[in-house]
Design a protein around this motif. Structure first.
Motif, mmCIF file in Angstrom:
data_model
loop_
_atom_site.group_PDB
_atom_site.id
_atom_site.type_symbol
_atom_site.label_atom_id
_atom_site.label_comp_id
_atom_site.label_asym_id
_atom_site.label_seq_id
_atom_site.Cartn_x
_atom_site.Cartn_y
_atom_site.Cartn_z
ATOM 1 N N PHE A 10 -2.022 8.785 3.768
ATOM 2 C CA PHE A 10 -2.505 7.488 4.236
ATOM 3 C C PHE A 10 -3.440 7.681 5.418
ATOM 4 C CE2 PHE A 10 1.521 6.993 2.162
ATOM 5 C CZ PHE A 10 1.306 5.920 1.328
ATOM 6 N N GLY A 27 -8.553 -0.960 8.668
ATOM 7 C CA GLY A 27 -8.185 -0.726 7.281
ATOM 8 C C GLY A 27 -7.058 0.279 7.194
ATOM 9 N N TYR A 28 -6.331 0.190 6.109
ATOM 10 C CA TYR A 28 -5.257 1.144 5.841
ATOM 11 C C TYR A 28 -5.368 1.474 4.364
ATOM 12 C CZ TYR A 28 -0.551 3.174 5.886
ATOM 13 O OH TYR A 28 0.519 4.034 5.804
ATOM 14 N N VAL A 29 -5.439 2.765 4.051
ATOM 15 C CA VAL A 29 -5.718 3.155 2.666
ATOM 16 C C VAL A 29 -4.823 4.309 2.228
ATOM 17 C CG1 VAL A 29 -7.637 4.689 3.334
ATOM 18 C CG2 VAL A 29 -7.577 3.715 1.026
ATOM 19 N N ARG A 30 -4.390 4.209 1.007
ATOM 20 C CA ARG A 30 -3.603 5.249 0.340
ATOM 21 C C ARG A 30 -4.602 6.121 -0.415
ATOM 22 N NH1 ARG A 30 1.692 4.761 -2.048
ATOM 23 N NH2 ARG A 30 1.964 6.338 -3.641
ATOM 24 N N THR A 84 -6.966 -7.203 0.254
ATOM 25 C CA THR A 84 -6.258 -6.038 -0.262
ATOM 26 C C THR A 84 -6.915 -5.679 -1.579
ATOM 27 O OG1 THR A 84 -4.629 -7.341 -1.484
ATOM 28 C CG2 THR A 84 -4.043 -6.721 0.776
ATOM 29 N N LEU A 92 -10.687 3.878 -1.463
ATOM 30 C CA LEU A 92 -11.492 3.944 -0.251
ATOM 31 C C LEU A 92 -12.881 3.339 -0.434
ATOM 32 C CD1 LEU A 92 -11.491 4.942 2.676
ATOM 33 C CD2 LEU A 92 -12.213 7.177 1.831
ATOM 34 N N VAL A 98 0.838 -1.205 0.000
ATOM 35 C CA VAL A 98 0.000 0.000 0.000
ATOM 36 C C VAL A 98 0.870 1.251 0.000
ATOM 37 C CG1 VAL A 98 -1.705 1.334 1.319
ATOM 38 C CG2 VAL A 98 -1.970 -1.141 1.091
ATOM 39 N N HIS A 104 0.486 7.081 9.123
ATOM 40 C CA HIS A 104 -0.790 7.555 8.595
ATOM 41 C C HIS A 104 -1.000 9.001 9.036
ATOM 42 C CE1 HIS A 104 -1.639 5.546 12.456
ATOM 43 N NE2 HIS A 104 -2.506 6.516 12.645
ATOM 44 N N ASN A 111 -3.771 -0.302 -3.009
ATOM 45 C CA ASN A 111 -3.903 0.960 -2.276
ATOM 46 C C ASN A 111 -4.742 0.843 -0.999
ATOM 47 O OD1 ASN A 111 -6.506 0.961 -3.360
ATOM 48 N ND2 ASN A 111 -6.097 2.624 -4.802
ATOM 49 N N TRP A 112 -5.068 -0.375 -0.615
ATOM 50 C CA TRP A 112 -5.722 -0.567 0.685
ATOM 51 C C TRP A 112 -5.528 -1.999 1.155
ATOM 52 C CZ3 TRP A 112 -9.455 -4.293 1.094
ATOM 53 C CH2 TRP A 112 -10.131 -4.669 -0.064
ATOM 54 N N LEU A 150 -12.598 -0.445 -0.302
ATOM 55 C CA LEU A 150 -12.350 -0.851 1.084
ATOM 56 C C LEU A 150 -13.645 -0.789 1.885
ATOM 57 C CD1 LEU A 150 -10.662 -1.526 3.629
ATOM 58 C CD2 LEU A 150 -10.123 0.910 3.769
#
Length: 146
Positions: A80, A63-66, A43, A48, A16, A112, A24-25, A51
């Motif tokens: 992020f 969650g982790y998102v670019r 993934t 967003l 990501v 982030h 990207n997530w 996700l």
């Protein structure tokens, strides 16, 4: 630790963050209904919105998102966001433990700009998240026009 630092989660996190990877997530879920063991659930490269569509209303998830957005007509920014999701149907004891257990996740997904505490998919509208990222990013060369 809870498994937040598993090789699968670390590899997804690196993907990501990488400018060379389309991912990207990532989404992390609890491995079972009890305990704090975590697993990489999914993934993707759809941002967003994708996700948000994967979030389970009966679970607590991370969650982790670019997020890329135009800073002005000449440039783009990459930021992020960490998403802490507690679905409306999540069991009470799991909800109560997320505050404590999320600390392990934050240690692994450390880079982030903002944390989004979400209870409803509407909490993850891209326009609102980008506005928060702009504020967290400091300079806004777009005159506050989002």
């Amino acid at each position: 630790m809870s498994g937040a630092n598993s090789p699968e989660i670390l590899a997804a996190y690196d993907a990501v963050r990488s400018d060379k990877d389309e991912t990207n997530w990532l989404l992390i879920s609890y491995a079972s209904a009890v305990g704090d063991a975590l697993k990489l659930t999914a993934t993707g490269s759809g941002g967003l919105g994708e996700l948000a569509a994967k979030l389970d209303p009966a679970q607590a998830q991370y969650g982790y998102v670019r997020v890329e957005y135009a800073n002005d007509t000449e440039s783009k920014r990459v930021k992020f966001a960490l998403v802490i999701w507690i679905g409306e149907q999540t069991k009470v004891m799991r909800k109560a433990r997320v505050g404590f257990e999320s600390g392990n996740v934050k240690k692994v997904l450390a880079h982030h700009s903002i944390q989004v505490d979400a209870r409803d998919v509407g909490d993850l509208e891209e326009k609102e998240v980008v506005a928060r990222l702009r504020k967290a990013g400091g300079a806004d060369y777009n005159g506050g026009r989002g």
